[in-house]
Design a protein around this motif. Sequence first.
Motif, short mmCIF file in Angstrom:
data_model
loop_
_atom_site.label_atom_id
_atom_site.label_comp_id
_atom_site.label_asym_id
_atom_site.label_seq_id
_atom_site.Cartn_x
_atom_site.Cartn_y
_atom_site.Cartn_z
N UNK A 1 -35.32 -4.65 -39.99
CA UNK A 1 -35.92 -4.17 -41.24
C UNK A 1 -35.29 -2.84 -41.66
N UNK A 2 -35.31 -1.89 -40.73
CA UNK A 2 -34.82 -0.55 -41.05
C UNK A 2 -33.33 -0.59 -41.42
N UNK A 3 -32.53 -1.24 -40.62
CA UNK A 3 -31.09 -1.26 -40.88
C UNK A 3 -30.77 -1.96 -42.20
N UNK A 4 -31.47 -3.10 -42.44
CA UNK A 4 -31.18 -3.85 -43.66
C UNK A 4 -31.51 -3.01 -44.89
N UNK A 5 -32.64 -2.29 -44.85
CA UNK A 5 -33.02 -1.49 -46.01
C UNK A 5 -32.01 -0.36 -46.24
N UNK A 6 -31.60 0.28 -45.16
CA UNK A 6 -30.61 1.36 -45.30
C UNK A 6 -29.34 0.82 -45.96
N UNK A 7 -28.90 -0.38 -45.53
CA UNK A 7 -27.68 -0.94 -46.10
C UNK A 7 -27.88 -1.24 -47.59
N UNK A 8 -29.01 -1.86 -47.93
CA UNK A 8 -29.24 -2.20 -49.34
C UNK A 8 -29.32 -0.91 -50.17
N UNK A 9 -29.97 0.13 -49.61
CA UNK A 9 -30.10 1.40 -50.33
C UNK A 9 -28.74 1.93 -50.77
N UNK A 10 -27.74 1.77 -49.92
CA UNK A 10 -26.41 2.30 -50.27
C UNK A 10 -25.80 1.51 -51.42
N UNK B 1 -33.46 -2.13 -53.47
CA UNK B 1 -34.01 -1.79 -52.14
C UNK B 1 -35.49 -1.47 -52.25
N UNK B 2 -35.84 -0.64 -53.23
CA UNK B 2 -37.24 -0.26 -53.37
C UNK B 2 -38.10 -1.47 -53.71
N UNK B 3 -37.58 -2.32 -54.61
CA UNK B 3 -38.32 -3.53 -54.97
C UNK B 3 -38.56 -4.42 -53.77
N UNK B 4 -37.53 -4.55 -52.95
CA UNK B 4 -37.66 -5.39 -51.76
C UNK B 4 -38.72 -4.84 -50.81
N UNK C 1 -31.97 -9.05 -47.95
CA UNK C 1 -33.34 -8.93 -48.44
C UNK C 1 -34.18 -10.11 -47.96
N UNK C 2 -33.62 -11.32 -48.07
CA UNK C 2 -34.43 -12.51 -47.78
C UNK C 2 -34.65 -12.71 -46.29
N UNK C 3 -33.60 -12.50 -45.49
CA UNK C 3 -33.79 -12.87 -44.08
C UNK C 3 -34.04 -11.67 -43.18
N UNK C 4 -33.81 -10.45 -43.67
CA UNK C 4 -34.04 -9.30 -42.79
C UNK C 4 -35.27 -8.49 -43.19
N UNK C 5 -35.49 -8.37 -44.50
CA UNK C 5 -36.58 -7.49 -44.93
C UNK C 5 -37.90 -8.25 -45.06
N UNK C 6 -37.82 -9.43 -45.72
CA UNK C 6 -39.06 -10.15 -45.98
C UNK C 6 -39.84 -10.56 -44.72
#
Lengths: 548, 539
Positions: free
Chosen positions: A137-146, A152-155, A274-279
Amino acid sequence: MRNLLLKRPQALARYVLACFFPVATELLAVWGFARLIGSIQVGRMDYFWQSLWLTIGLGLLGIGLFISSRFMRIGFMRDTILDVRLSAFDKILSHSYDTFNRQSKEVYLSHLINDVNTFERDFFLTLLNVIFAAGRYVFAIVIILTMDVWFALGTVAASLLLYLVSARFEKRTVRIKEELSTNSERFTVELANTFNGLEILKLNRVEGKFLRKTLASIDRIERKKLDFAVFTEGQRSLTGFLSNLVFVAMLVYLLTRGFDGLSLTLLTLQLQLAASCVMPVGAVMPMFNELKASLAIYRKITASQPEAAGAVRRIQPYHFSQRIEAQGLSFAYADQAILRDVNLRLEKGRKYLVRGASGSGKSTLLKLLSMVQAGYSGALTLDGVPYSQVDEAGFNANIAFIYQDVFLFEDTIRNNITLFKPASDSHLQAVAEKAGLADLVASRGQGLEEPLLENGKNLSGGQRQRISIARAIFKQAELLFVDEGTASLNEELGRAVEETILALDSTVLAVSHRHYPGVTERYDYVLELVNGRVVQYAAADYFEAVAV
Amino acid sequence: MKKAMRRAWPLLLAVVAAAAIAAALEGLLAIYAMHAVDAMFQRDRAAFNETVRSLLLVAGGLIPAMLLLAACRGWFKRRAAVAAKVDYVRRLFSKHINEFQAENNAGYVSILTNDCNTIEADYIDGIYACVVGIINFGVAVLVIGLVSPWALVAGVVVSVVSAVLSGLIAKPMQRHQAQRSEMYATYTAYIKEALSAFHIIKGNDLTGKVRADYRAKSSAIQHKGYLIDRLLTWMISLNRLNFVLTFIGLMGATVFMGLKGIITVGGVILIITNVERLMNPLEKLGESLPKIFGTAKLFARIEGTLQNRDDHPETVAADRLDGALHVDGVSFSFADNDVLRDVNLRLEKGGKYLVVGPSGGGKTTLLKLLRKYYAPQSGRLLLGDQDLRAVTKDSYFRRIANVEQQVFLFEDTVRHNLTLYKDYPDDMLSMALDRAGLREFLERLPQGLDSLILENGKNISGGERSRLAIARALLNRADIIFLDEAFASLDASAARAIERTLLELHGITVVNVSHVSFPDTRPLYTKVVTVKNKGVQVA
């Protein structure tokens, strides 16, 4: 729990590190996949081949990481679970008779088998999954943020929403599950009762009524299961539907960005992350609960019980040279008074026979005097020292029991008699002779070394009882407690064993219904229990005047 | 049992319908997603917007479909599980007593709990997973086939290879698991023993030895688990390798086709995301089918516990037992172990018989023969001149009463425990209570006859239990009363009082099997039967 895990700090560190390997594997796989898809848009064959080999390479790397992660974890798991087993067992062994008897054996068995197994199955698996899901979760969000802050925020917002939805269901799920488990426990007890009585039911032709009752319980329990299944499945469908909806929204958003020139590689990468790491973070909630449940199990089976408030320390060494005395001794079982204001005195070396109508409290008296049962009022002293202060181990080392139920080890006849203490053959033969075991020993091919099957399956009731008698004789205990010790023996053998018991140097307290003319009269005293009180007679007077 | 579960098949059809709807909607979703991707690549805003609308519509339709599937699944499982258990319990109740008792009760309970859970997980859920898997597979075939038949063929081949490989890999694991479960069985037995020996362990300072034994056994179990884990690591890795190579290969091929323009970008994404839908059902089938077939052994074992070995037809109903009960040259053995050999005995109507003898001499077996629990292997039991074998159990049990040492009590009122749920006039009840010496006990109870007997008879002593059983027998107005060590937990004076009562019963045959006898009541018996050395002597 912390102590358990920190017992091997290096192994623990390795374990936690290994839990992050799958995170790396997953993120790399997502990257490779996106690049491969993106190669369609790039449209160059050399880029395609490069991406394909990269993806295969990443897949192989993932396998390597998986293998090292497993090997970094499983040794730690093995050692830790073994520790759990041992401390659960030690907790049980540390009980005194009295606290041990407060729960049934099945409870302890279930601690050592079911609970440990559940802990083994759930604890490390959920721990791994929690670390994995959180890390991902944490790593995926950091990557999307960049790449896209708003996406990222929406996810994150969507994932939190889903999390809250499933959290709302969680409580009810747990409750239904608990209901289900108590129901099936009750069902099991009911079944066992009915089956135990089936002979009587059939002989009295009321089995039809119980059949209907049993069928009704089956129906009831299956209906509960249906409720639970539909509820959990429905909940899963709802959250599944919501995540589908979120997925569609993300797809549409990213495709719209595609119109603005977002490359296929980045589009796929973000969608996948977003789909497989964050959700899936919604799935962490139940895992947390499982982890909590595992910890609760661990605490239940290993935590040592706090000493009862005001418990007296057992500091006085065992010493028995004069008498055991009860003064104003009373005992009640579930509001029903069993012993009322009992006064008695057992002189060292004397033989006492306890008599009384059934239900008069003979067995209770024996349990109190042998320190198996506590919770009495009044005074109970050994050479003047209160029972509650006498060192239990020292006491136990000097007493012996002959009871109707005999426990046998899956070991040789010898070890079952000596209980693993050294003994000479001739001495043992003499003991076996006295206990009426000589025939049994002679009839077995290996004599004393003959192994007994599981819990003495290859012995008759009388033979089992004789082993317990032999144990008591061998132990040469100062105090011998006998509860219907000759009940499963025939007249002749019972008489012989009774004679042996009376010839011992020990102080004997025996409960028996059997009367062997010419032998039973040789007890010193008879303690008769009437209405919860004890009347003491000299045996000679009793058998002459009060009669049998 | 399996036959009984067929009653749930109609609901399986409902499952098929619901699963088909859900799968079709999911397939549509995939197709619209493909169109949306393609619209984006063709820069066609209008088509894109329209596709997105359809996409949302289909996604909305998915929720009722999923809920319907969940409900159907629940109904199907419930119907099947209830059918299985009801069938088992019904047939178990109709088993002969002796054959019922030949196996441990815990075994029956375990079948109804553990084994039924296994059947639910492996058989019922297995069938469900297969049915749903086949439907999902079919839909995935349609969806992928729509885009590219070649990709479909490739996808199916890859999925089949992968499913077969993982099936092969599972084999050695099963062997290890079986070994471990055996280890667990002995481990559990050991712990049980140790727990029952608690006071022996404590009293003889065996704590150290037991702890060391336990440590060794636990350590062996954990080590076996470790070995399995190690093996599992390699197995899973092999499986993954297989997956990585086939899946990435397929992906590469699809992307290649996309590059060459054979399929659109949307098509590539559709195939890649839906290949899983081809693989998952096959994997599920690979998992479920062995489990479904694996239950065959379990079903056979369960059926085995229901068989009545003795199925001699019983045709005659005994109204009253007027004649003598005649044991005519009866022999009986358990396996190779002779218990009774050529026994002859005549129990006259109204006679009082004391059966004595050493433990293990055959008293209990004789009693069970007389109670019609089993038939003799040679010789006959005659009721009057009627062979007892042909008499129906129901009618015979109606005429006999039984008092055991272990008295079974229901968690119900004292009244129901006495009457066993039949109606008796109060004066009869009262008389039986007096004769059995229960008056004092009843007066002590707060609600008399309507007081509850707690679980396992905690609030009733051993002697009171025996008296209760005797009162039951007296109420029953039976022609024969069988006593099996009935006085063992009574003190002498109570035992003798009740014994006298029974011996004074007029016209009722009393058979008292006991290892103790009182010199003063002994003469009151018609005959004393000594059972020993596989034969009987009558005096």
